[in-house]
Scaffold this active site. Structure first.
Site, PDB file in Angstrom:
ATOM      1  N   VAL A 126     -42.988 -45.110  -4.317  1.00 20.07           N
ATOM      2  CA  VAL A 126     -43.565 -46.256  -5.005  1.00 20.07           C
ATOM      3  C   VAL A 126     -43.914 -45.863  -6.429  1.00 20.07           C
ATOM      4  CG1 VAL A 126     -44.487 -47.250  -2.887  1.00 20.07           C
ATOM      5  CG2 VAL A 126     -45.918 -45.705  -4.222  1.00 20.07           C
ATOM      6  N   CYS A 127     -43.978 -46.848  -7.295  1.00 18.99           N
ATOM      7  CA  CYS A 127     -44.371 -46.587  -8.671  1.00 18.99           C
ATOM      8  C   CYS A 127     -45.842 -46.193  -8.721  1.00 18.99           C
ATOM      9  CB  CYS A 127     -44.123 -47.818  -9.530  1.00 18.99           C
ATOM     10  SG  CYS A 127     -42.367 -48.111  -9.834  1.00 18.99           S
TER      11      CYS A 127
END
Length: 481
Positions: A418-419
Site C-alpha cells: 500500500v502507499c
C-alpha cells in the site's frame, strides 16, 4: 431528497478517486517528503468551504454552526485518529474510495472503523466517550469569541490560500515535467478517466461539492454537510439492526462515495481486487479501530473536522487537524520504514567464504521489511540475515523485492504494497545505486502513479519507461541522475 446524498456521494467518490485525494497523504508528505504542496490542496478545500458557507449562511439558506469544543477529547482523539490512518493506509474518505478500487485492506479497515465508531456513539464505549467530552468550552469559533462577522476571517484566509496556490504552481512549473502514462483514450474519456487530475483542481471541486452538500442535507432535516464517521457508523448499524432511521442522507452519501469510486476505478482500468499480506491485514484491523475511536472522540475525521469545522473557523476543527497531524507524524516515525539495502558498489566484491574468487555481491538485510512482498511470492519476510548472491545471475535476489536484472539494472517488486511504501522503498533502493544505473519498479498502488514519477522529476532522475501492465498494475523504470 435522500437520493441527493447518494448522487452527491457518487460524484465525490469519482472525483476523489481520479484526483488521488486523501488527507493522510497530504499531511504525511509534510514529514516524509518535506513538501507542503499536498497540504495546500486541503487549504483550498477549506477556503472554498469557508466562502461558500459564509454566502449560504448570510443568505439564510443554512444555519452552519461550529461544534462545541471539548479539548481533551479533541486532542487525544486527533492523535489516535492520525496514527490510525497511517496504519490503515488512508483517511476516512480515502478508505471509502480505496475500497472502491478493490483494496481488501481498505475493506477491513472500513469495517473496523464502522465497528469502533458505533461502539463509541451508541455501544459499549459510549460512557468512555461521554466522560472524555465532559470538559468543554462555551466558545465554539474564532468569530464568536471575537464578536465579528465570519467574513473577516473567510476573505483573508481565501486570499492567503490563493497566494500559496500561486506560489506552489509557479514552483511546480519551474521543475522538470514528470513522466506520464501514454494515452489510450481520446477526448473527454481521456480527460475524465485517464489523464491524471491535478491536486488543486480536484481540491476546488471537492470544496464546491462540500458547499452544495449543506443545503441538500438540510432539506432532509440533517443540518450538516459532508461527514464520514457518523454515516459509517449508521451504515453498519443499519445493516446489522435494520433500523430505518440509520438510512439517512449521510449514509447514502458514503455509499455513493463507494459507488462513485468503483465506477472511476473501472473506467480508468484501476480496479482490481488486491489482497493484503498478513502484516498489512493486521495493520488495517488496528488502524480501522483507531480511526473510529479517534474520530468519535475528536468530533469528526479529516472531512468533518479537517474540511468542515475548519471552514467554520471552529476551535474543534483546527485543534483536531493539528493533533491529527501529530498522530500522522508519530505513525510515520513508527511504521513507515523502508527495508534496509546495503548493496556492494558497481564492482562485485569477493566473499570471504569463497577462496576461489567467484563473482558475488554481499547484501545486508538486517531489518524486517515494512510492507513489501518477498520477491513477489506474497509472503512478507519477518527477518532476513546477511546473504550472498551470485551477481552474474540475471535473477539474483538482492533483498525483498529487489533483483539484479543485469549489471547496472535492478528490479524492485512492490506489488501488494500500500502507499506510500512503493515510493519509500524506491527512494531507499535508489540510494544504493550509482549514477546511470536503473531501477525498474513494479507496483499496483494507484497513488504511486503520481508519487513515483513526481519524485523522479524532483530528484533529477530520468524515467526511461512508464506503462500499465494490466488492470491496476504498472511498471516504471528510473535511471539515477
Amino acid at each position: 431528497m435522500l437520493l441527493t446524498g447518494l448522487a452527491l456521494g457518487a460524484v465525490l467518490g469519482f472525483v476523489m478517486q481520479r484526483g488521488r485525494f486523501c488527507v493522510t497523504g497530504m499531511i504525511r508528505d509534510i514529514f516524509t517528503q518535506k513538501t507542503w504542496r499536498g497540504f495546500n490542496a486541503l487549504l483550498i478545500v477549506i477556503a472554498v468551504h469557508a466562502v461558500g458557507l459564509a454566502v449560504l449562511s448570510s443568505a439564510g439558506i443554512i444555519d452552519a454552526q461550529a461544534d462545541t469544543f471539548a479539548p481533551l477529547a479533541v486532542v487525544i482523539g486527533g492523535v489516535i485518529f492520525g496514527m490510525g490512518i497511517i496504519l490503515a493506509g488512508g483517511c476516512a474518505s480515502g478508505t471509502w474510495y480505496r475500497s472502491g478500487e478493490g483494496l481488501v485492506g481498505s475493506w477491513i479497515a472500513l469495517f473496523m472503523y464502522g465497528v469502533s465508531a458505533a461502539a463509541m456513539k451508541s455501544g459499549v464505549l459510549t460512557g468512555f466517550s461521554d466522560a472524555m467530552k465532559s470538559w468543554s468550552f462555551e466558545a465554539t469559533s474564532v468569530q464568536a469569541s471575537l464578536g465579528i462577522s465570519v467574513w473577516w476571517l473567510a476573505i483573508p484566509f481565501a486570499a492567503l490560500v490563493a497566494g500559496l496556490t500561486a506560489y506552489f504552481l509557479k514552483q511546480e512549473k519551474a521543475r522538470p515535467q514528470m513522466a506520464q502514462l501514454a494515452p489510450k483514450k481520446q477526448g473527454l474519456a481521456h480527460l475524465l478517466a485517464e489523464k491524471p487530475w491535478h491536486f488543486y483542481s480536484t481540491a476546488l471541486i471537492v470544496g464546491l461539492l462540500g458547499v452544495i452538500a449543506w443545503p441538500l442535507s438540510a432539506a432532509t432535516g440533517r443540518d450538516s454537510g459532508l461527514g464520514i464517521t457518523t454515516p459509517t457508523s449508521d451504515t453498519l448499524r443499519f445493516l446489522v439492526s435494520g433500523d430505518s432511521e440509520r438510512l439517512n442522507w449521510g449514509t447514502l452519501l458514503v455509499l455513493g462515495l463507494l459507488a462513485g469510486s468503483f465506477v472511476a476505478a473501472k473506467v480508468s482500468g484501476e480496479f482490481r481486487v488486491r489482497v493484503p499480506d498478513a502484516t498489512q491485514s493486521v495493520r488495517s484491523v488496528f488502524g480501522g479501530l483507531m480511526m473510529g475511536v479517534g474520530a468519535s472522540l475528536a468530533g469528526g475525521c479529516t472531512v468533518g473536522n479537517g474540511m468542515v469545522q475548519t471552514s467554520l473557523f471552529g476551535y474543534q476543527g483546527w485543534v483536531a487537524l493539528a493533533f491529527i497531524a501529530v498522530g500522522v507524524w508519530l505513525g510515520a516515525k513508527l511504521w513507515l520504514k523502508p527495508a534496509e539495502f546495503a548493496v556492494a558498489g558497481s564492482e562485485p566484491e569477493l566473499d570471504d567464504a569463497d577462496p576461489h574468487g567467484s563473482s558475488k555481491v554481499t547484501v545486508d538485510f538486517s531489518r524486517a521489511p515494512q510492507g513489501i512482498l518477498d520477491g513477489g511470492s506474497g509472503v512478507l519476510t519477518a527477518q532476513r540475515p546477511v546473504v550472498t548472491v551470485d551477481s552474474s545471475s540475471s535473477d539474483a535476489t538482492l533483498a525483498s523485492g529487489l533483483r539484479v536484472i543485469e549489471p547496472g539494472r535492478y528490479a524492485l517488486d512492490t506489488l501488494g504494497a500500500v502507499c506510500p511504501f512503493p515510493l519509500i522503498e524506491a527512494k531507499d533502493a535508489m540510494k544504493h545505486l550509482d549514477s546511470g544505473e536503473e531501477l525498474v519498479i513494479d507496483f499496483d498502488c494507484t497513488q504511486a502513479t503520481d508519487a513515483i514519477p513526481r519524485w523522479a522529476a524532483v530528484d533529477g532522475h530520468e524515467v526511461t519507461n512508464f506503462e500499465a501492465t494490466g488492470d491496476a498494475g504498472w511498471t516504471i523504470s528510473v535511471k539515477k541522475g
